[in-house]
Design a protein around this motif. Structure first.
Motif, PDB file in Angstrom:
ATOM      1  N   ARG A  33       0.950  -1.183  -0.043  1.00 25.68           N
ATOM      2  CA  ARG A  33       0.175  -0.080  -0.067  1.00 25.68           C
ATOM      3  C   ARG A  33       0.988   1.278   0.127  1.00 25.68           C
ATOM      4  O   ARG A  33       1.722   1.384   0.692  1.00 25.68           O
ATOM      5  N   TRP A  34       0.672   2.196  -0.795  1.00 22.57           N
ATOM      6  CA  TRP A  34       1.125   3.617  -0.773  1.00 22.57           C
ATOM      7  C   TRP A  34       0.201   4.683  -1.151  1.00 22.57           C
ATOM      8  O   TRP A  34      -0.387   4.754  -2.202  1.00 22.57           O
ATOM      9  N   THR A  35      -0.074   5.475  -0.232  1.00 21.71           N
ATOM     10  CA  THR A  35      -1.228   6.611  -0.258  1.00 21.71           C
ATOM     11  C   THR A  35      -0.337   7.785   0.222  1.00 21.71           C
ATOM     12  O   THR A  35      -0.293   8.379   1.315  1.00 21.71           O
ATOM     13  N   PRO A  36      -0.208   8.643  -1.077  1.00 23.68           N
ATOM     14  CA  PRO A  36       0.345  10.045  -0.690  1.00 23.68           C
ATOM     15  C   PRO A  36      -0.580  10.836   0.033  1.00 23.68           C
ATOM     16  O   PRO A  36      -1.733  10.935  -0.226  1.00 23.68           O
ATOM     17  N   VAL A  37       0.055  11.741   1.218  1.00 20.25           N
ATOM     18  CA  VAL A  37      -0.901  12.463   2.063  1.00 20.25           C
ATOM     19  C   VAL A  37       0.036  13.848   1.751  1.00 20.25           C
ATOM     20  O   VAL A  37       0.964  14.045   2.627  1.00 20.25           O
ATOM     21  N   GLY A  38      -0.564  14.827   1.037  1.00 18.13           N
ATOM     22  CA  GLY A  38       0.359  16.189   0.805  1.00 18.13           C
ATOM     23  C   GLY A  38       1.511  15.672   0.388  1.00 18.13           C
ATOM     24  O   GLY A  38       1.719  14.988  -0.896  1.00 18.13           O
ATOM     25  N   ARG A  39       2.333  16.486   1.012  1.00 18.69           N
ATOM     26  CA  ARG A  39       3.933  16.138   0.493  1.00 18.69           C
ATOM     27  C   ARG A  39       4.618  14.696   1.005  1.00 18.69           C
ATOM     28  O   ARG A  39       5.680  14.028   0.802  1.00 18.69           O
ATOM     29  N   GLY A  40       3.796  14.269   2.160  1.00 19.72           N
ATOM     30  CA  GLY A  40       4.136  12.810   2.859  1.00 19.72           C
ATOM     31  C   GLY A  40       3.388  11.807   2.173  1.00 19.72           C
ATOM     32  O   GLY A  40       2.693  11.699   1.055  1.00 19.72           O
ATOM     33  N   VAL A  41       3.466  10.503   3.226  1.00 22.13           N
ATOM     34  CA  VAL A  41       2.759   9.410   2.453  1.00 22.13           C
ATOM     35  C   VAL A  41       2.498   8.462   3.484  1.00 22.13           C
ATOM     36  O   VAL A  41       3.086   8.447   4.688  1.00 22.13           O
ATOM     37  N   ASP A  42       1.498   7.728   3.440  1.00 22.62           N
ATOM     38  CA  ASP A  42       1.252   6.535   4.376  1.00 22.62           C
ATOM     39  C   ASP A  42       1.513   5.266   3.368  1.00 22.62           C
ATOM     40  O   ASP A  42       1.051   5.224   2.155  1.00 22.62           O
ATOM     41  N   PHE A  43       2.060   4.192   4.068  1.00 23.32           N
ATOM     42  CA  PHE A  43       2.279   2.952   3.290  1.00 23.32           C
ATOM     43  C   PHE A  43       2.529   1.734   4.140  1.00 23.32           C
ATOM     44  O   PHE A  43       2.820   2.102   5.427  1.00 23.32           O
ATOM     45  N   SER A  44       2.702   0.621   3.762  1.00 22.46           N
ATOM     46  CA  SER A  44       2.818  -0.734   4.297  1.00 22.46           C
ATOM     47  C   SER A  44       4.128  -1.515   3.634  1.00 22.46           C
ATOM     48  O   SER A  44       4.285  -1.249   2.191  1.00 22.46           O
ATOM     49  N   LEU A  45       4.895  -2.206   4.341  1.00 20.28           N
ATOM     50  CA  LEU A  45       5.940  -2.970   4.096  1.00 20.28           C
ATOM     51  C   LEU A  45       5.590  -4.502   4.360  1.00 20.28           C
ATOM     52  O   LEU A  45       5.113  -4.740   5.446  1.00 20.28           O
TER      53      LEU A  45
END
Length: 936
Positions: free
Chosen positions: A868-880
């Protein structure tokens, strides 16, 4: 007027409103395409199966209903596929034609040899719904493109008759929608009925806005301004008044690619979706996406599939093309050659023959036809005809009479970037042919001159492709099975085949790290370990290697060695128990290495009672199903429930299509074969094998590297020799990363101290590198997918479709940096001259490049998958998710950013300009979550 189905059997739709605003790098749109009211691209393809994988590039795909059965072999989105159906006519040669009631026929269309059908006949309506449309739904086609909407005008001559026919069509289409509410319906024209159907019709297709095809006299033409203006008025009304998207199908000859591009641009500039194709609709055309074909056709004469693996084209010629992003298919010139145009489906043709083919005239005519269609052609070794033949003259050659070999030959001119690559040129008087290339656009790469002043243009780039004559391609080094390239094959292929720069699906790298996996052939599992004769080899391997190095490893069993029915029944219980322990480890993947370890698969199959072609197991005669399916069942009994075994080829690793078919039908992955043994002693690209080999409809995946048998003189001496595979890993990493790291060996390597020590050195070296560990099954899926990935050029970059297992693309660093465009590029990293682009989950990716990197956080590299990779503004939420215990990760553009891992704040270690490195402790195969927030 032509028809987009027959003639174009046409199709349908799609308004092209394609405005890309280049956002900040990895903005929110980077991972999911926006909800589109209208499709952006469309393609009609009425060729027979197999359907081109490149069709996956298009938002709308219309196929001939006869090819519907092939959809199960493709990964096209079901919502994108439309099946062709004809409402207004029934072809006389259609198998269903004999079942129609004569009273339903009201006229005929002699151009298409078809009956014109009465739309007021309730029997015809029911026949259309039940016998034409319903079977398509059963084959997985959800949507239909309805052709011949205006055929009633052939017989309905009064306004009243036409009105009745139109009412009949409207009723049929409404009943169709009521029966299948989820169906999308496209019409070919149908201007007269579009208003009352505007609530059930999803799109319309029209033909010939700028360029036309005339079926009667088989020619292409230009549309008059009057006809164009009338049609523009109609389709603007459909689009603007009713909100129905429109596809415009124009016809351009396959060889006129530039004209096709200009025509597509003209149509898209008007706000319609272009579909530029050939008159037969059997070539891949151009829409807002232009497919870049990734298949090269290699010509051979009379070889069987099992012969391919040992011929020079497969051994040496395929690997450089694989690196450039191309797959290879083989075509036998001794059989009937394909009559359909190859334009759009094949990037080029390589004729690598040792002599002129027996079917000389057919070969020459076919080559000239491909030249006319604009397919680049490369001739290697033999030019395929006598030097003075008319065929050679048509290719621009001029020959002088051969009076015997000259006394001396020297090099007049040579392109040093192409010739003299791995060894120096040696002109051979016996091979001298006074033959020159007269094409004014040709670039001579190698010009030889003899003592009589005659010239031989031994290699050249030409208007139709290029050639290299024998003996200036490869040179064998004495009697040894060692070769050297004289030409640089990659540069020659790129220039002669005019191969474009494009994103290459990459099998060596995943999320910026070089792929690592291990696999073990089961040979010698019951041999005694010299260090402890009471211990069998598979037990020693378990204790000394498999428990110590916990990376994904595929371990195989030879049933004939370890089972009670095999050669060593007295050792069976001990060996099987050890295998159960091995297979219970979470990082171990089970595999069969056959029942009797065939040494030659084809010979064993032909001589079932001949014991010398496999292990001599008492009472056993070779049986293909027993070797493959039976041994797989045996491994399943040793492995824990849920672990599905692979199959690793044995002996010559050269199975025929019957063996490959068994595994394909069983849904079992397989691997082995190929001889990648490049070392400092033999530093030639000829010692690097391709990804695999196509045998008919099947693809055999090769092991990326070879095993210790090849480094120990077939296990006869220098039992430490496998440590030299480290040289192989290095030489296949720089200057080009040709291969992943594949630690491949046999169970018998656990029997000797020297070989065990070599294994430890190899593992220790591999784990010191920046690697990501995968299972062999994951690599095999990538290798199989390599041939199916489609790449296309768009106005702003590229589109890549069909990536499921493959999560990495490779471009030259000079091509630029990735920019988000709804495509799912989540990061990049550089290695040598290449830039690797990391992809998010998804089968479709748009790649847009720019000169400088953007500001958003991106993934530089990680030894894990990114579910999963979900950009949030200039940041991001993701899983590994990693198969390794402990994750190391580097993120780019981390200035002013904070990080939480599994909800806990973490302080990164800055290791470069804006590059932050993290270590995440944990067990393998445990999901980790990361949240990055940055100041804007």
């Amino acid at each position: 007027m032509t028809r987009a189905g027959r003639q174009c059997r046409a199709f349908f739709f799609a308004l092209f409103i394609y405005v890309i605003v280049l956002p900040v790098f990895f903005s929110e749109s980077a991972l999911s395409a926006p909800e589109l009211k209208h499709p952006r691209s469309a393609m009609f393809y009425y060729g027979s199966a197999p359907l081109p994988d490149e069709l996956a590039l298009f938002d709308i795909i219309v196929i001939d209903s006869a090819a519907a059965d092939d959809l199960k072999n493709r990964a096209f989105p079901p919502e994108s596929v439309y099946g062709y159906v004809s409402l207004g006519e029934m072809r006389k040669d259609d198998p269903l034609s004999s079942q129609i009631d004569p009273s339903w026929i009201k006229g005929g269309n002699p151009t298409w040899q078809a009956h014109a059908m009465d739309q007021t006949a309730s029997g015809w309506r029911q026949f259309f719904l039940d016998r034409i449309v319903a079977p398509l739904r059963g084959k997985g086609i959800r949507n239909v493109f309805i052709d011949t909407m205006d055929s009633y005008q052939l017989f309905a001559k009064t306004p009243e008759d036409r009105s009745r026919q139109e009412a009949g069509m409207i009723a049929t289409i409404r009943e169709l929608k009521a029966k299948y509410p989820d169906m999308k319906i496209m019409l070919n024209r149908g201007f007269e009925v579009i208003e009352p159907l505007k609530d059930v019709v999803n799109g319309m297709a029209v033909e010939s806005l700028f360029r036309s095809w005339h079926q009667a006299d088989q020619r292409y033409g230009e549309v008059s301004e009057n006809d164009r203006n009338w049609l523009l008025g109609q389709i603007r009304r459909v689009r603007d008044t009713f909100g129905i998207p429109v596809v415009v199908i124009d016809y351009v000859a396959p060889a006129e690619r530039e004209l096709a591009r200009r025509t597509a641009q003209q149509i898209s500039n008007l706000g319609f979706v272009p579909c530029i194709t050939s008159g037969s609709l059997t070539t891949l055309g151009i829409s807002t996406v232009e497919p870049l074909p990734r298949t090269i056709l290699f010509l051979h004469e009379g070889m069987k599939p099992t012969d391919f693996s040992m011929n020079d084209p497969q051994r040496f010629g395929v690997m450089p093309l694989n690196y450039l992003g191309y797959r290879v298919e083989y075509l036998d010139v001794s059989e009937a050659l394909p009559t359909a145009s190859l334009a759009g489906r094949y990037a080029g043709i390589v004729s690598w023959l040792e002599k002129a083919p027996q079917q000389q005239r057919e070969y020459e005519n076919w080559i000239l036809k491909q030249r006319m269609d604009g397919i680049p052609i490369v001739l290697i070794n033999s030019l395929g005809a006598a030097p003075e033949s008319p065929f050679m003259q048509k290719l621009g050659f001029a020959a002088k009479a051969i009076t015997g070999p000259p006394a001396k030959v020297t090099v007049s001119t040579v392109d040093s970037s192409l010739a003299g690559f791995e060894m120096q040129l040696f002109p051979v008087p016996d091979a001298f042919i006074p033959l020159v290339q007269k094409d004014p656009s040709a670039t001579v790469l190698l010009d030889l001159v003899d003592d009589q002043g005659r010239h031989m243009h031994a290699a050249a780039l030409t208007s139709w492709g290029g050639y290299v004559m024998y003996p200036f391609v490869l040179r064998q080094m004495g009697d040894a099975n060692i070769y050297r390239w004289i030409i640089n094959p990659m540069i020659f292929y790129q220039k002669a085949l005019r191969l474009p720069v494009m994103p290459v699906p990459d099998l060596t790298t995943h999320n910026g790290r070089r792929i690592l996996f291990a696999h073990i052939d089961g040979d010698g599992a019951v041999s005694r370990a010299e260090m402890n004769p009471k211990m069998l080899a598979n037990r020693m391997m378990l204790e000394e290697i498999l428990k110590r190095y916990r990376i994904p490893t595929t371990v195989s069993v030879i049933e004939g060695e370890t089972s009670p029915r095999g050669l060593y029944p007295e050792l069976s219980a001990t060996a099987e128990q050890t295998y159960r322990e091995i297979f219970s480890l979470p990082h171990i993947e089970p595999a069969s290495h056959s029942f009797s370890h065939p040494f030659s698969w084809s010979k064993a199959a032909k001589n079932t009672d001949e014991e010398s072609y496999h292990l001599n197991i008492p009472g056993y005669s070779f049986d293909l199903r027993r070797e493959i399916l039976g041994s797989l069942d045996y491994v399943r009994k040793l492995a824990p429930a849920g672990k599905q075994p692979l199959f690793l080829w044995t002996g010559d690793c050269n199975p025929d299509t019957d063996a490959l078919d068994l595994l394909e039908r069983a849904g079992v992955l397989s691997m082995n074969g190929g001889d990648t043994v490049i070392t400092k002693e033999n530093p030639s690209w000829t010692a690097i094998a391709p990804i695999g080999i196509h045998k008919g409809p099947y693809f055999q995946v090769y092991a990326p590297n070879q095993n210790e048998n090849m480094y120990t003189d077939l296990w006869t001496k220098r039992f430490y020799g496998y440590e030299r595979v480290i040289e192989t890993f290095q030489l296949t990493d720089r200057p080009y990363r040709f291969k992943p790291i594949n630690i491949y060996y046999h169970m018998y390597s656990a029997t000797k101290p020297a070989s065990l020590n070599a294994l430890r050195k190899v593992y220790d070296y591999a784990l010191r590198q920046d690697v990501v560990a995968v299972f062999a099954s994951e690599y095999i899926r990538k290798a199989r997918e390599f041939s199916r990935v489609a790449v296309g050029r768009t106005e702003n970059g590229y589109r890549v479709a069909g990536t499921d297992a493959i999560r990495e693309l490779r471009i030259p660093k000079t091509a630029g940096y990735p920019v988000s465009a709804g495509g799912g590029v989540i990061g990049f990293s550089d290695h040598e001259q290449a830039r690797y682009l990391h992809l998010a989950p998804g089968r479709m990716h748009d790649v847009v490049l720019q000169k400088e990197p953007g500001r958003g956080v991106y993934l530089e590299s990680v030894n894990a998958a990114v579910p999963r990779w979900t950009p949030v503004g200039r940041g991001v939420d993701f899983s590994l998710l990693s198969h390794q215990a402990g994750i190391t990760m580097r993120l780019g553009n981390m200035q002013g950013c904070t990080v939480r891992v599994n909800g806990i704040a973490r302080s990164p270690r800055m290791v470069g300009s804006g590059i932050a490195q993290f270590e995440i402790k944990g067990k393998e195969d445990v999901l980790q979550t990361v949240s990055v927030r940055c100041a804007d």
